[in-house]
Motif scaffolding. Structure first.
Motif, PDB file in Angstrom:
ATOM      1  N   GLY A   1      -2.790  -7.561   7.830  1.00  0.00           N
ATOM      2  CA  GLY A   1      -1.913  -6.586   7.183  1.00  0.00           C
ATOM      3  C   GLY A   1      -2.392  -6.228   5.790  1.00  0.00           C
ATOM      4  N   CYS A   2      -2.806  -7.241   5.030  1.00  0.00           N
ATOM      5  CA  CYS A   2      -3.318  -6.999   3.675  1.00  0.00           C
ATOM      6  C   CYS A   2      -4.658  -6.263   3.718  1.00  0.00           C
ATOM      7  CB  CYS A   2      -3.480  -8.322   2.936  1.00  0.00           C
ATOM      8  SG  CYS A   2      -1.927  -9.118   2.461  1.00  0.00           S
TER       9      CYS A   2
ATOM     10  N   HIS B   1      -3.891  -2.537   4.902  1.00  0.00           N
ATOM     11  CA  HIS B   1      -2.693  -1.818   4.440  1.00  0.00           C
ATOM     12  C   HIS B   1      -3.005  -0.439   3.858  1.00  0.00           C
ATOM     13  CE1 HIS B   1      -3.948  -3.183   0.464  1.00  0.00           C
ATOM     14  NE2 HIS B   1      -3.015  -2.417  -0.075  1.00  0.00           N
TER      15      HIS B   1
ATOM     16  N   CYS C   1       3.363  -4.310   9.183  1.00  0.00           N
ATOM     17  CA  CYS C   1       3.005  -4.644   7.793  1.00  0.00           C
ATOM     18  C   CYS C   1       2.498  -3.414   7.056  1.00  0.00           C
ATOM     19  CB  CYS C   1       1.938  -5.736   7.773  1.00  0.00           C
ATOM     20  SG  CYS C   1       2.527  -7.384   8.226  1.00  0.00           S
ATOM     21  N   VAL C   2       1.685  -2.616   7.736  1.00  0.00           N
ATOM     22  CA  VAL C   2       1.146  -1.398   7.127  1.00  0.00           C
ATOM     23  C   VAL C   2       2.251  -0.355   6.974  1.00  0.00           C
ATOM     24  CG1 VAL C   2      -0.500   0.498   7.414  1.00  0.00           C
ATOM     25  CG2 VAL C   2      -1.164  -1.841   8.023  1.00  0.00           C
TER      26      VAL C   2
ATOM     27  N   HIS D   1       4.695  -1.415   3.930  1.00  0.00           N
ATOM     28  CA  HIS D   1       4.234  -1.984   2.657  1.00  0.00           C
ATOM     29  C   HIS D   1       4.613  -1.156   1.438  1.00  0.00           C
ATOM     30  CE1 HIS D   1       0.674   0.739   2.837  1.00  0.00           C
ATOM     31  NE2 HIS D   1       0.530   0.482   1.555  1.00  0.00           N
TER      32      HIS D   1
ATOM     33  N   SER E   1       5.816  -8.724   6.651  1.00  0.00           N
ATOM     34  CA  SER E   1       5.803  -7.423   5.978  1.00  0.00           C
ATOM     35  C   SER E   1       6.213  -7.561   4.515  1.00  0.00           C
ATOM     36  CB  SER E   1       6.748  -6.446   6.685  1.00  0.00           C
ATOM     37  OG  SER E   1       6.286  -6.134   7.976  1.00  0.00           O
TER      38      SER E   1
ATOM     39  N   VAL F   1       3.215  -8.985   2.552  1.00  0.00           N
ATOM     40  CA  VAL F   1       2.180  -7.972   2.303  1.00  0.00           C
ATOM     41  C   VAL F   1       2.621  -7.053   1.168  1.00  0.00           C
ATOM     42  CG1 VAL F   1       0.994  -5.954   3.263  1.00  0.00           C
ATOM     43  CG2 VAL F   1       1.219  -8.035   4.630  1.00  0.00           C
ATOM     44  N   TRP F   2       3.879  -6.672   1.175  1.00  0.00           N
ATOM     45  CA  TRP F   2       4.430  -5.823   0.111  1.00  0.00           C
ATOM     46  C   TRP F   2       4.351  -6.526  -1.245  1.00  0.00           C
ATOM     47  CZ3 TRP F   2       9.512  -6.847  -2.124  1.00  0.00           C
ATOM     48  CH2 TRP F   2       9.909  -5.885  -3.058  1.00  0.00           C
TER      49      TRP F   2
ATOM     50  N   ASP G   1       0.691  -6.815  -2.423  1.00  0.00           N
ATOM     51  CA  ASP G   1       0.221  -5.498  -2.861  1.00  0.00           C
ATOM     52  C   ASP G   1       0.728  -5.192  -4.264  1.00  0.00           C
ATOM     53  OD1 ASP G   1      -0.960  -2.928  -2.659  1.00  0.00           O
ATOM     54  OD2 ASP G   1       0.932  -2.077  -1.970  1.00  0.00           O
TER      55      ASP G   1
END
Length: 226
Positions: A69-70, A73, A106-107, A110, A121, A124-125, A128
């Protein structure tokens, strides 16, 4: 293309990912040559992935989902042949290549475009946000900043019935004041939507932009002099 493949593999391997479709690796390779507000996308991606994995290990979340996900993203930022926000384009690309729905989520989430569906999720947010907002991560020359704000305001002001436009918080908050005699209450909602769509297509901004359309009608009276 050989350069993109080589750079893409380096970035993916630095993030701990070793098996990806060739087309995805090429897209990741473009990160090396892309910046966002002065922050290199490859550096940001690697840093975010390390932060995300560290958090995942601490809280017992799915490390591999967060790792992918990271890593992926911002992949929508380097795709030029599809329309939509980088989040929408990224989701489309991952679905085409059959990535797990948890990674796609996740994408998709984010930037909080959709409610969080899982702790992965959220992580990942968070990762970011940490990478993008830490001191020294991003630098934007003053002249570029002024031009970007001016463009956002001009896009919003290009619609009929607009009296004034003000962009705040690095362009993430836009206030639009309309002429109440030209724009009624129903049109304010439509106008907010139309301005948002135009900004998505034409403006440069970090994160999300909130557009608030303000319609104010004032009636005054004056007494006779005594």
């Amino acid at each position: 293309e050989d350069v993109l493949l080589e750079e893409g593999r380096k970035i993916a391997e630095e993030c701990g990912v070793f098996k990806l479709p060739t087309e995805i690796i090429k897209l990741i390779g473009r990160f090396k040559f892309r910046t966002s507000y002065g922050q290199n996308l490859a550096v940001h991606t690697i840093e975010e992935t390390k932060i995300g994995v560290a958090i995942a290990n601490e809280v017992g979340a799915d490390v591999e989902t967060i790792r992918l996900g990271c890593l992926l993203h911002d992949i929508g930022k380097v795709v030029s042949d599809e329309e939509g926000t980088h989040v929408e384009v990224g989701v489309s690309v991952l679905k085409k290549h059959g990535f797990p729905k948890e990674v796609v989520a996740c994408v998709a989430e984010h930037h909080e475009d959709k409610p969080f569906s899982a702790v992965e999720s959220v992580i990942v947010w968070i990762a970011d946000a940490i990478s993008g907002s830490r001191p020294g991560a991003r630098y934007e020359p003053h002249e570029d900043y002024v031009k970007r704000m001016d463009k956002i305001e001009k896009i919003a002001a290009s619609f009929d019935g607009i009296e004034e436009v003000y962009a705040f918080q690095a362009g993430r908050d836009v206030r639009v004041i309309v002429n109440p005699e030209e724009v009624d209450d129903d049109k304010t909602t439509i106008l907010a939507r139309d301005i948002t769509k135009r900004l998505e297509k034409e403006a440069e901004y970090a994160g999300q932009v909130k557009v608030t359309v303000i319609r104010e009608f004032r009636a005054t009276g004056t007494t006779a002099a005594k």
